[in-house]
Design an enzyme around this catalytic site. Structure first.
Site, PDB file in Angstrom:
ATOM      1  N   ARG A 273       3.772 -10.496   2.438  1.00 31.70           N
ATOM      2  CA  ARG A 273       3.091  -9.574   3.400  1.00 31.70           C
ATOM      3  C   ARG A 273       1.641 -10.238   3.667  1.00 31.70           C
ATOM      4  O   ARG A 273       0.795 -10.144   2.596  1.00 31.70           O
ATOM      5  CB  ARG A 273       3.093  -8.248   2.747  1.00 31.70           C
ATOM      6  CG  ARG A 273       2.570  -7.324   3.792  1.00 31.70           C
ATOM      7  CD  ARG A 273       2.174  -5.949   3.202  1.00 31.70           C
ATOM      8  NE  ARG A 273       0.835  -6.011   2.437  1.00 31.70           N
ATOM      9  CZ  ARG A 273       0.659  -5.337   1.132  1.00 31.70           C
ATOM     10  NH1 ARG A 273       1.442  -4.916   0.475  1.00 31.70           N
ATOM     11  NH2 ARG A 273      -0.260  -5.682   0.366  1.00 31.70           N
ATOM     12  N   HIS A 277      -1.327  -3.614   3.346  1.00 32.68           N
ATOM     13  CA  HIS A 277      -0.178  -2.675   3.200  1.00 32.68           C
ATOM     14  C   HIS A 277      -0.221  -1.724   4.457  1.00 32.68           C
ATOM     15  O   HIS A 277       0.828  -2.083   5.172  1.00 32.68           O
ATOM     16  CB  HIS A 277      -0.260  -1.746   1.970  1.00 32.68           C
ATOM     17  CG  HIS A 277       0.795  -0.525   1.933  1.00 32.68           C
ATOM     18  ND1 HIS A 277       2.054  -1.167   1.827  1.00 32.68           N
ATOM     19  CD2 HIS A 277       0.690   0.632   2.332  1.00 32.68           C
ATOM     20  CE1 HIS A 277       2.931   0.141   1.882  1.00 32.68           C
ATOM     21  NE2 HIS A 277       1.968   1.075   2.118  1.00 32.68           N
ATOM     22  N   TYR A 286      -6.472  -6.319  -4.910  1.00 32.47           N
ATOM     23  CA  TYR A 286      -5.373  -6.694  -5.916  1.00 32.47           C
ATOM     24  C   TYR A 286      -4.913  -8.096  -5.693  1.00 32.47           C
ATOM     25  O   TYR A 286      -3.721  -8.290  -6.227  1.00 32.47           O
ATOM     26  CB  TYR A 286      -4.349  -5.706  -5.787  1.00 32.47           C
ATOM     27  CG  TYR A 286      -3.858  -5.408  -4.415  1.00 32.47           C
ATOM     28  CD1 TYR A 286      -2.830  -6.258  -3.995  1.00 32.47           C
ATOM     29  CD2 TYR A 286      -4.383  -4.322  -3.644  1.00 32.47           C
ATOM     30  CE1 TYR A 286      -2.345  -5.752  -2.597  1.00 32.47           C
ATOM     31  CE2 TYR A 286      -3.719  -4.156  -2.295  1.00 32.47           C
ATOM     32  CZ  TYR A 286      -2.721  -4.928  -1.878  1.00 32.47           C
ATOM     33  OH  TYR A 286      -2.221  -4.541  -0.860  1.00 32.47           O
TER      34      TYR A 286
END
Length: 381
Positions: A273, A277, A286
């Site tokens: 990705r 998100h 992260y």
């Protein structure tokens, strides 16, 4: 007391195999040790040129669709948009391997797959704009509603596929889920029922590395997610999720196997990705830029473009034509999404149940009364 327990009962009592005896040989079910690839390998020579060109056009269109939808979110035209940038090969291949009568069961990140299946892009984004429960007729489109709760669409896919098999209908269901969804109970239940019933369903796991901010290593200790298929009694396939040709081949084989009565398959596509998100997520908390940049070298569009160029199947004119077609789609989407929709609040109660429940009728009456009261105030009455 069940029928089988009744005295004198002659009901059929199946004799199960001993618990220690395997019901099937696990060896053929095991996935390959590394993800299957076509582009950049000797297998690419056998790929259909027309298919490769179509995949390329769809990938370019899909990348532009993702960029435009993300921009619409920043402009306030969408409430949220989970981008599939970097995962376009998974989205496009999943849509193209299905026949007209087949069903697609997407998750919230799979609006591109829905569009590649043929749905109007505005209808695909209607739910994310907050205008409707879903923006299209699932029966007409053969596409289940975009599913926001993790993995809950998987048992639905199995149920539809099983019902189609019992009726003798030539229908295969393809259900899409992220790696985070494999940690849900619905994933286990769906795969177990699918294998026991030998339902004509294909599960595509898009392993993009993170369940929001949780890396895969904190979700499972399995060698791969594809290995989980063996525990349910179905084949597991591991494929490069950025290799559109490999995905189309692997998913196509799984769909045809299901159509012939061979039962379900679990396909794990290794992808990434590239964006956050959703627009509400800060991915820098992260993961680092170096990790993202490393995956840019394995971009699905670049991989296919290199292959097509090397084989003389794509030139500058072809690249320009694909980009112009994608831009025309984006311009149309932008113009239509910038138009304020005419909405009826009473549509909240439409298509929820075939026959409205008493509670729903009560809520409908309450909302109607509130709207009428507001109208009276505005009219000065």
């Amino acid at each position: 007391m069940t029928i089988q327990e009744m005295p004198g009962s002659t009901a059929y009592r199946p004799s199960p195999p001993p618990a220690w005896q395997p019901r099937t040989d696990p060896a053929p079910l095991l996935p390959d040790a590394s993800p299957y690839r076509v582009l950049g390998t000797g297998a690419a020579a056998g790929a259909d040129p027309a298919l490769l060109r179509r995949l390329y056009a769809e990938l370019v269109r899909g990348r532009r669709y993702n960029a435009q939808a993300t921009a619409l979110t920043r402009q306030g035209r969408l409430a949220v948009y989970p981008s599939s940038t970097g995962q376009e090969a998974c989205e496009v291949a999943a849509a193209l391997v299905l026949q007209e009568q087949d069903w697609l069961f997407p998750s919230y990140r799979d609006t591109l797959a829905v569009v590649a299946r043929g749905l109007d892009p505005v209808q695909a984004l209607t739910l994310l704009r907050g205008d409707w429960h879903t923006g299209y007729d699932p029966r007409e489109a053969r596409i289940a509603p975009l599913c926001t709760p993790l993995a809950t669409q998987l048992p639905h896919a199995v149920g539809l596929a099983h019902a189609a098999r019992l009726k003798g209908d030539d229908v295969v269901a393809l259900a899409m889920v992220g790696d985070g969804g494999t940690s849900e109970g619905d994933f286990h239940e769906a795969l177990n029922f699918a294998a026991v019933w030998q339902a004509p369903v294909v599960f595509l796991v898009q392993n993009n590395g993170f369940a929001i901010s949780v890396p895969l290593a904190k979700q499972t200790a399995a060698p791969s997610l594809a290995h989980k298929a063996v525990g349910y009694g179905m084949p597991g396939r591991l494929v490069d999720g950025n290799d559109a040709a490999a995905l189309h081949q692997v998913l196509g084989e799984a769909v045809e196997r299901a159509r012939r009565g061979g039962g379900p398959t679990l396909v794990e596509a290794i992808t990434y990705r590239m964006e956050a998100h959703t627009n509400a997520d800060d991915a820098t908390r992260y993961r680092g830029d170096a990790e993202v940049d490393a995956w840019r070298d394995h971009d699905p569009i670049a991989l296919l473009e290199r292959e097509l160029t090397a084989r003389g199947l794509l030139d500058e004119d072809g690249v320009r034509e694909a980009a112009e077609a994608a831009e025309a789609m984006a311009a149309d989407l932008r113009a239509r999404m910038n138009a304020d929709p005419v909405l009826d609040p009473m549509d909240l109660f439409t298509h929820v149940y075939a026959e409205r429940t008493g509670q729903l009728r009560e809520q409908e009456a309450q909302l109607r009364a509130e709207l009428e009261a507001e109208a009276d105030v505005e009219d000065g009455r």
